[in-house]
Design an enzyme around this catalytic site. Structure first.
Site, mmCIF file in Angstrom:
data_model
loop_
_atom_site.group_PDB
_atom_site.id
_atom_site.type_symbol
_atom_site.label_atom_id
_atom_site.label_comp_id
_atom_site.label_asym_id
_atom_site.label_seq_id
_atom_site.Cartn_x
_atom_site.Cartn_y
_atom_site.Cartn_z
ATOM 1 N N ASN A 37 -64.727 -0.615 58.330
ATOM 2 C CA ASN A 37 -65.582 0.129 57.423
ATOM 3 C C ASN A 37 -66.621 0.969 58.176
ATOM 4 O OD1 ASN A 37 -66.620 0.875 54.991
ATOM 5 N ND2 ASN A 37 -66.707 -1.208 54.208
ATOM 6 N N HIS A 122 -67.745 -11.821 43.035
ATOM 7 C CA HIS A 122 -69.127 -11.388 43.265
ATOM 8 C C HIS A 122 -69.848 -11.172 41.943
ATOM 9 C CE1 HIS A 122 -68.174 -9.390 47.445
ATOM 10 N NE2 HIS A 122 -67.859 -10.668 47.407
ATOM 11 N N ARG A 147 -70.115 -15.763 44.126
ATOM 12 C CA ARG A 147 -71.202 -15.411 45.029
ATOM 13 C C ARG A 147 -72.261 -14.680 44.220
ATOM 14 N NH1 ARG A 147 -70.989 -10.565 49.409
ATOM 15 N NH2 ARG A 147 -71.768 -9.382 47.599
ATOM 16 N N HIS A 213 -76.452 -12.215 54.734
ATOM 17 C CA HIS A 213 -76.021 -10.981 55.415
ATOM 18 C C HIS A 213 -76.780 -10.732 56.716
ATOM 19 C CE1 HIS A 213 -73.897 -7.003 55.070
ATOM 20 N NE2 HIS A 213 -73.059 -7.805 54.449
ATOM 21 N N HIS A 313 -62.572 -13.398 54.727
ATOM 22 C CA HIS A 313 -63.360 -12.279 54.203
ATOM 23 C C HIS A 313 -62.437 -11.446 53.302
ATOM 24 C CE1 HIS A 313 -65.607 -8.348 55.410
ATOM 25 N NE2 HIS A 313 -66.285 -8.958 54.467
ATOM 26 N N ASP A 317 -63.362 -3.659 51.136
ATOM 27 C CA ASP A 317 -63.003 -2.956 52.369
ATOM 28 C C ASP A 317 -61.971 -3.709 53.171
ATOM 29 O OD1 ASP A 317 -65.628 -4.360 52.451
ATOM 30 O OD2 ASP A 317 -65.318 -4.195 54.601
ATOM 31 N N TRP A 403 -78.335 -5.133 58.679
ATOM 32 C CA TRP A 403 -77.912 -4.905 57.286
ATOM 33 C C TRP A 403 -76.965 -5.998 56.856
ATOM 34 C CZ3 TRP A 403 -73.024 -3.703 55.068
ATOM 35 C CH2 TRP A 403 -73.117 -3.495 53.680
HETATM 36 C C1 GCO Z 1 -68.861 -9.972 52.154
HETATM 37 C C2 GCO Z 1 -69.381 -8.956 53.106
HETATM 38 C C3 GCO Z 1 -69.294 -7.552 52.606
HETATM 39 C C4 GCO Z 1 -69.699 -6.638 53.731
HETATM 40 C C5 GCO Z 1 -68.686 -5.547 53.858
HETATM 41 C C6 GCO Z 1 -68.972 -4.657 55.037
HETATM 42 O O1 GCO Z 1 -69.280 -11.130 52.280
HETATM 43 O O2 GCO Z 1 -67.977 -9.588 51.381
HETATM 44 O O3 GCO Z 1 -70.678 -9.325 53.534
HETATM 45 O O4 GCO Z 1 -70.038 -7.372 51.476
HETATM 46 O O5 GCO Z 1 -70.962 -6.132 53.510
HETATM 47 O O6 GCO Z 1 -67.444 -6.160 54.034
HETATM 48 O O7 GCO Z 1 -67.915 -3.768 55.193
HETATM 49 MG MG MG Z 2 -70.577 -11.484 53.845
#
Ligand code: GCO
Ligand code: MG
Length: 403
Positions: A37, A122, A147, A213, A313, A317, A403
């Site tokens: 990303n 989410h 989440r 994060h 994950h 993205d 971030w």
């Molecule tokens: C998550 C991640 C995403 C990231 C993103 C960055 O837990 O899904 O933190 O929200 O911010 O994948 O590209």
């Molecule tokens: Mg994350």
């Protein structure tokens, strides 16, 4: 069977995706996700200019040798760009091998260890009440794990509630980095109130997760973990940037809140000490960033020795190609934990037709040979790459922060 062609397809059906397509001289092909990303074209060049010439003429069945050739043979090892390129090739080769064997990938890995794969979705809101409502909507859709992120009083939208939160409408990123503002002290005071309210409203059965994060120091994360203990989170994610793996010892000394880490990891070396010392409970490595099926299998088997469960994950993205691959690994892997699944837009489902199916709070990879995901190249070509970045984050005094 020999590799005849290696194509790299970049498209943007709402956000940018990098897909590699490996075609054999017997007509079989496989595809893999190589999306990083905000740095997508780096992976495109790495694949097109440096990897593709090395693959033509090779036997696609030699997945491990090709993985080692691309990893050790590069001399410059590890890193998100190199490993996303290796991941994409590896995913495509496993796709070919499973198609050649006429079986779904999970069968090739050792068969199903469960009937279906638990996912988490989410939910977010600028206020606690908005976030509580958003969790309720997801719960009503059948989700059993959610989440939850919330805006922080006094701050404009923060991670998970700002422009990035609108993942279900695509476009999580913008043509130039969107700047967010952060205050750890305000955040630390507010998050326990969110989860107290969520437990009041929904009780104890719902799995609740939260993603910090990468924004705290170890002692701040220890404090937050302690403050959240009464609300029994499923996990607290990415509390601290993890370059200093031993920094997580400090968190572990103070709290029993489970820790999830690793979405930005791209090799086992990023997590070795964390896992050996049992400093984390879930490893978030995913097929597109951690070396494909070959890389992930190695990490997950190592994790299983230390009571650590998998948690690939899986926001938007991570393309549907990697999501399909993850779902096969999730169905097989003995130390499965949970699969992140924030969903895709209808257009993304069209560009990447797939055999995986989501039903409420679960997915299944399906029974199609291979990883079960394809790419509609004609449709993909109608949605070309558009430069886009992830947001950046600053403290209230302007300091550039995580971030
Ligand atoms: C998550 C991640 C995403 C990231 C993103 C960055 O837990 O899904 O933190 O929200 O911010 O994948 O590209
Ligand atoms: Mg994350």
């Amino acid at each position: 069977m020999k590799i005849k062609d290696v194509k790299v397809i970049v498209c943007s059906p709402g956000r940018n995706f990098v897909t590699v397509k490996i075609v054999t001289d017997e007509g079989l092909y496989g595809i893999g996700d190589g999306t990083v990303n905000g740095r997508e074209l780096s992976v495109v060049s790495y694949l097109q200019d440096h990897v593709a010439p090395l693959l033509i003429g090779r036997d696609p069945a030699q997945i491990e040798d090709i993985w080692q050739y691309l990893y050790r043979g590069a001399y410059w090892r590890r890193g998100p760009i190199t490993m996303a390129a290796i991941s994409a090739v590896d995913m495509a080769l496993w796709d070919i091998k499973a198609k050649a064997a006429n079986m779904p990938l999970y069968q090739l890995l050792g068969g199903a260890s469960r009937q279906k794969v638990m996912i988490y979705s989410h939910a977010q809101g600028m206020s606690i009440e908005e976030a509580v409502d958003a969790v309720g909507k997801k719960r009503d859709e059948g989700h059993v794990a959610i989440r939850c992120q919330v805006g922080i009083p006094g701050l404009p939208a923060v991670y998970g509630t700002g422009k990035g939160a609108k993942q279900d409408r695509g476009g999580m990123v913008e043509a130039l980095p969107h700047e967010e503002v952060w205050s750890t002290s305000r955040y630390m005071l507010h998050i326990p109130k969110l989860f107290a309210r969520l437990r009041d409203v929904y009780g104890d059965d719902l799995h609740l997760l939260h993603d910090t994060h990468h924004r705290l120091t170890p002692i701040e994360a220890a404090r937050l973990g302690k403050d959240l203990e009464p609300f029994r989170l499923f996990w607290l994610e990415d509390p601290v940037p993890a370059e200093l793996q031993e920094g997580y010892r400090l968190i572990r000394q103070h709290t029993t809140t489970p820790i999830a880490l690793g979405e930005v990891f791209n090799t086992i070396w990023d997590a070795r000490l964390l896992m050996e010392e049992q400093l984390i409970d879930y490893i978030r490595a995913t097929s597109v960033h951690a070396g494909g099926v070959t890389g992930l299998r190695r990490i997950f088997d190592f994790a299983s020795v230390y009571h650590i469960r998998t948690a690939c994950h899986g926001p938007m993205d991570v393309s549907p190609v990697a999501m399909g691959t993850n779902a096969h690994i999730d169905l097989w892997v003995p130390n499965f934990g949970i699969q992140e699944f924030s969903g895709y837009t209808p257009l993304m489902h069209e560009v990447f037709p797939h055999s995986w199916v989501q039903e409420g709070g679960y997915i299944h990879p399906g029974e199609a040979p291979g990883h079960g995901v394809d790419i509609d190249e004609a449709l993909a070509s109608k949605h070309p790459y558009q430069r886009a970045y992830l947001p950046v984050n600053r403290l209230e005094d302007g300091t550039l922060w995580h971030w």
